[in-house]
Scaffold this active site. Structure first.
Site, short mmCIF file in Angstrom:
data_model
loop_
_atom_site.label_atom_id
_atom_site.label_comp_id
_atom_site.label_asym_id
_atom_site.label_seq_id
_atom_site.Cartn_x
_atom_site.Cartn_y
_atom_site.Cartn_z
N GLY A 1 -4.69 5.16 14.99
CA GLY A 1 -5.68 4.10 14.91
C GLY A 1 -6.28 3.90 13.52
N THR B 1 -5.11 2.01 10.95
CA THR B 1 -5.09 0.60 10.60
C THR B 1 -6.15 -0.15 11.41
OG1 THR B 1 -2.73 0.81 10.18
CG2 THR B 1 -3.59 -1.41 10.40
N GLU C 1 -2.19 31.18 26.19
CA GLU C 1 -3.37 31.05 25.33
C GLU C 1 -4.56 31.82 25.92
OE1 GLU C 1 -2.76 30.06 22.50
OE2 GLU C 1 -0.89 28.97 22.88
N HIS D 1 -4.22 35.44 24.84
CA HIS D 1 -4.73 35.68 23.48
C HIS D 1 -6.26 35.76 23.51
CE1 HIS D 1 -1.08 35.27 21.17
NE2 HIS D 1 -0.86 34.01 21.50
N ASP E 1 3.97 34.62 17.25
CA ASP E 1 3.12 35.81 17.44
C ASP E 1 3.88 37.07 17.05
OD1 ASP E 1 1.28 34.10 18.58
OD2 ASP E 1 1.97 34.49 20.63
P1 ADP Z 1 -2.05 4.04 12.60
O1 ADP Z 1 -2.44 3.03 11.59
O2 ADP Z 1 -2.90 5.26 12.58
O3 ADP Z 1 -0.60 4.37 12.58
P2 ADP Z 1 -2.63 1.90 14.38
O4 ADP Z 1 -4.01 1.55 14.02
O5 ADP Z 1 -1.57 1.04 13.80
O6 ADP Z 1 -2.32 3.41 14.05
O7 ADP Z 1 -2.51 1.93 15.97
C1 ADP Z 1 -1.57 1.14 16.66
C2 ADP Z 1 -2.15 0.64 17.96
O8 ADP Z 1 -2.38 1.74 18.84
C3 ADP Z 1 -3.48 -0.02 17.81
O9 ADP Z 1 -3.35 -1.37 17.51
C4 ADP Z 1 -4.14 0.22 19.15
O10 ADP Z 1 -3.70 -0.71 20.10
C5 ADP Z 1 -3.60 1.56 19.55
N1 ADP Z 1 -4.51 2.64 19.15
C6 ADP Z 1 -4.25 3.63 18.27
N2 ADP Z 1 -5.31 4.46 18.14
C7 ADP Z 1 -6.28 3.97 18.95
C8 ADP Z 1 -7.62 4.38 19.25
N3 ADP Z 1 -8.16 5.47 18.67
N4 ADP Z 1 -8.33 3.65 20.13
C9 ADP Z 1 -7.79 2.57 20.70
N5 ADP Z 1 -6.54 2.13 20.46
C10 ADP Z 1 -5.77 2.81 19.60
ZN ZN Z 2 0.82 32.82 21.07
MG MG Z 3 -1.09 2.04 10.43
#
Ligand code: ADP
Ligand code: ZN
Ligand code: MG
Length: 628
Positions: free
Chosen positions: A219, A221, A437, A440, A514
């Site tokens: 998320g 972007t 886990e 551990h 481990d």
């Molecule tokens: P990154 O840039 O980290 O690769 P993106 O922002 O492109 O990820 O995520 C792609 C899509 O996945 C977003 O448009 C959204 O629909 C979904 N998504 C990813 N992370 C989230 C989040 N934390 N909450 C809600 N939707 C998310």
């Molecule tokens: Zn272990």
């Molecule tokens: Mg991205």
């Protein structure tokens, strides 16, 4: 005719060829959307046409759909062409990964949706159309002596950045879930952008460059765009790879024009996605001076240094490869704030699923928590994809609500698509990991000399299926024999729990790390640290470590055998110690494993509570910072 004239005529022909080819390959002006319908050969409207803007926001498209105004749709890559009943044409740019949702909605609304195969893209069109020009014009320009550096050649020196107007942004923090820490950090940026002057007068530390770090699909972007949406400022977005061009000097020029354009629109955000493409470490003149990449990055650094935060421009970068970045980018006054965005834990997954499920009509039995439990290791993008797939599957079946069966089927599909099968565990694997886990953790709770427990999780991460994290109370420069032996017992705890619960035949390869660590510690205890009574205070050559100076060849076979025997004995003792603890405290082991299965991640406080109520743990290893 002079040579100069020949050159000029040839160049003229080349340019005309290129323009012709480009126009032929791309859409005509204005009627782009209609052209898509023609290309798809479906339901063209005749007669009077409603006049619509060339492009509308995705949310406006949804509104049209809700109003039953849409007669037909054509999808080509991320461009969705829309024909209205009134005979108008328009189009919208689909957010990444929204195609399944559109298909589901179109199906539900009974609107015909045609797909067109993707082309290699407009950039390829441009490149193809440039072929005649490159063949003729290229050498000519060089011969004439101008080179490519003159600028403005066919207009491609202009910035290809996408500018999203605040009114059409459409994303806010409500769309991003499970990344509370990142949102909190970004809150300050929003406060600043909303009113730079006020922020300054209140003495806030003005943000300049901020880097979002994290694996793909978490998320990043989306977050950047949501910041612009929250602050209601223009959003200049470009991908790092778009700076990297074939013409020397073009990347640097794009950087310059991007910053120039942004400063005119301040307050605003410049977002450089996948910044590693442009920000990767410079060659440092190794290849005989500046290459294109170095030049582009240098220009970026110059631009970053050249603007003052008080101008109201904030730079945000995103990458999943911070390791390749040029250190110069991370210096103070540049991208000096870093925000980590990780894969979501159970709670995060529930929230992300809820965000995406808002748009669907769900069967009442569908609970985000059940889906979240079954999807450890899924990124936000995987989850969004899962929800879209489930909607598609339900629509295809003609169901009027999306039910659990659709989600199950969607999960399989997403897993196959993402080839992440290794990341999600079968129930059996999850149970085994939980016991491993818990083993551990429970041994650690009975070893006062080991580092205090911090948390335990069965959320997969990288190649490991789970982990128990212990935090040293202070930096250690040396370790006591008691601590090393405690650490060894803790290391053995995972495998021992597997043996006790599943039997010797069912133990897994999960304990490889481990065992490796334990062997390493035990060998050092014998060969380096004089912690074996039988071998005494003598340093012996370490295996695989010729640099220690002790000649391994000089070691007699009997000494080597003795060493191996001692290492083995130390590890065996640790194994026995772990076995005693876990056998005696079997109810606590069960309780802990079950809690991990339920909650996936437990912090120290929770672990202590669970273990203590099942009669396990050694109070002496309970850190004083924890309440009872
Ligand atoms: P990154 O840039 O980290 O690769 P993106 O922002 O492109 O990820 O995520 C792609 C899509 O996945 C977003 O448009 C959204 O629909 C979904 N998504 C990813 N992370 C989230 C989040 N934390 N909450 C809600 N939707 C998310
Ligand atoms: Zn272990
Ligand atoms: Mg991205």
């Amino acid at each position: 005719m002079t040579a100069k004239w020949k050159v000029a005529i040839l160049a003229g022909i080349a340019v005309l060829c290129s323009i012709g080819t480009y126009v032929a390959l791309t859409w005509g002006d204005g009627d782009e959307s209609r052209a898509l319908f023609e290309e798809a050969g479906v339901g063209l409207a005749n007669g009077s046409a409603e006049s619509l803007p060339d492009e509308i926001a995705y949310s406006d498209f949804l509104r049209l759909l809700d109003q039953n105004a849409v007669a037909g749709l054509v999808l080509k890559e991320d461009r969705l062409a829309i024909r209205t009943h009134a005979g108008g044409y328009t189009s919208t740019l689909l957010p990444e990964g929204f195609a399944p949702e559109v298909a589901a909605r179109a199906g539900a609304a009974g609107v015909e949706l045609a797909f067109l195969p993707p082309e290699d893209g407009r950039f390829m069109d441009l490149m193809i159309s440039l072929v005649p020009a490159l063949i003729l014009l290229g050498p000519i320009l060089y011969l004439v002596g101008g080179g490519f550096g003159r600028g403005g050649l066919l207009g491609i020196g202009r910035s290809p950045a996408q500018l999203i107007d605040p009114k059409r942004n459409g994303f806010s923090f409500a769309d991003v879930a499970g990344v509370e820490d990142a949102k909190e950090e970004l809150g300050e940026v929003i406060a600043f952008l909303k009113d730079p002057t006020r922020f300054q007068s209140l003495g806030g530390r003005m943000p300049k460059g901020l880097l979002l770090l994290g694996p793909p699909g978490t998320g990043k972007t989306l977050l950047a765009r949501a910041v612009a949406g929250e602050a209601k400022v223009p959003f200049f977005s470009i991908s790092g790879s778009e700076f990297v061009e074939m013409f020397v000097g073009l990347g640097a020029r794009r950087v310059r024009s991007l910053f120039r354009a942004a400063r005119k629109q301040a307050p605003c955000i410049i977002f450089i996605d996948e910044i590693d493409a442009v920000g990767r470490r410079r060659n440092g003149g190794g290849g005989g001076g500046h290459d294109e990449h170095d030049q582009t990055l240098n220009q970026l650094l110059v631009e970053i240094d050249g603007f003052d935060p008080s101008e109201g421009v904030v730079l945000i970068g995103a990458t999943n490869r911070p390791d390749v970045l040029d250190p110069a980018l991370l210096r103070p006054g540049r991208f000096d704030r870093q925000v980590n965005v990780g894969n979501p834990d159970l709670k995060g997954r529930i929230e992300i699923l809820s965000v995406h499920m808002r748009k669907l009509k769900l069967d009442e039995k569908v609970q985000p928590i059940d889906i979240a439990r079954g999807t450890p290791g899924f990124s936000g993008a995987d989850l969004a994809n899962l929800v879209n797939e489930a909607a598609l599957i339900a629509a295809r079946r003609g169901a009027d609500a999306v039910d659990m069966a659709a989600f199950e089927a969607a999960k399989d599909k997403v897993l196959m698509g993402a080839e992440r099968r290794s990341l999600t565990m079968s129930d059996e694997e999850r149970r085994l990991t939980a016991y491993h886990e818990a083993g551990h953790a429970l041994v650690a709770l009975n070893e006062p000399d080991s580092d205090p427990l911090h948390k335990a999780t069965i959320m997969p991460r990288g190649r490991s299926l789970g982990m128990v994290v212990r935090l040293p109370e202070r930096d250690r420069v040396s370790a006591t024999r008691a601590k090393l032996e405690a650490d060894l017992a803790v290391a053995m705890g995972g495998r021992v729990a597997e043996e006790l619960i599943f039997g010797a035949a069912r133990v897994t390869t999960g304990a490889a790390a481990d065992i490796e660590m334990a062997t390493h510690i035990a060998r050092n205890m014998v060969c380096k640290w004089g912690m074996s009574d039988r071998l005494g205070l003598v340093a012996y050559a370490e295996e695989n470590a010729p640099s220690t100076g002790y000649d391994k060849a000089a070691m007699t076979d009997s000494t080597a055998a003795l060493i191996n025997g001692e290492v083995r004995a130390i590890v065996d003792r640790a194994h026995a110690r772990a076995r005693t603890v876990l056998t005696e405290q079997a109810p606590a082991l069960d309780a802990l494993a079950q809690a991990l299965l339920d909650r996936e991640t437990l912090d120290a406080e929770e672990i202590w509570t669970i273990v203590a109520s099942a009669g396990g743990g050694d109070a002496a290893s309970r850190p004083s910072s924890l309440h009872s």
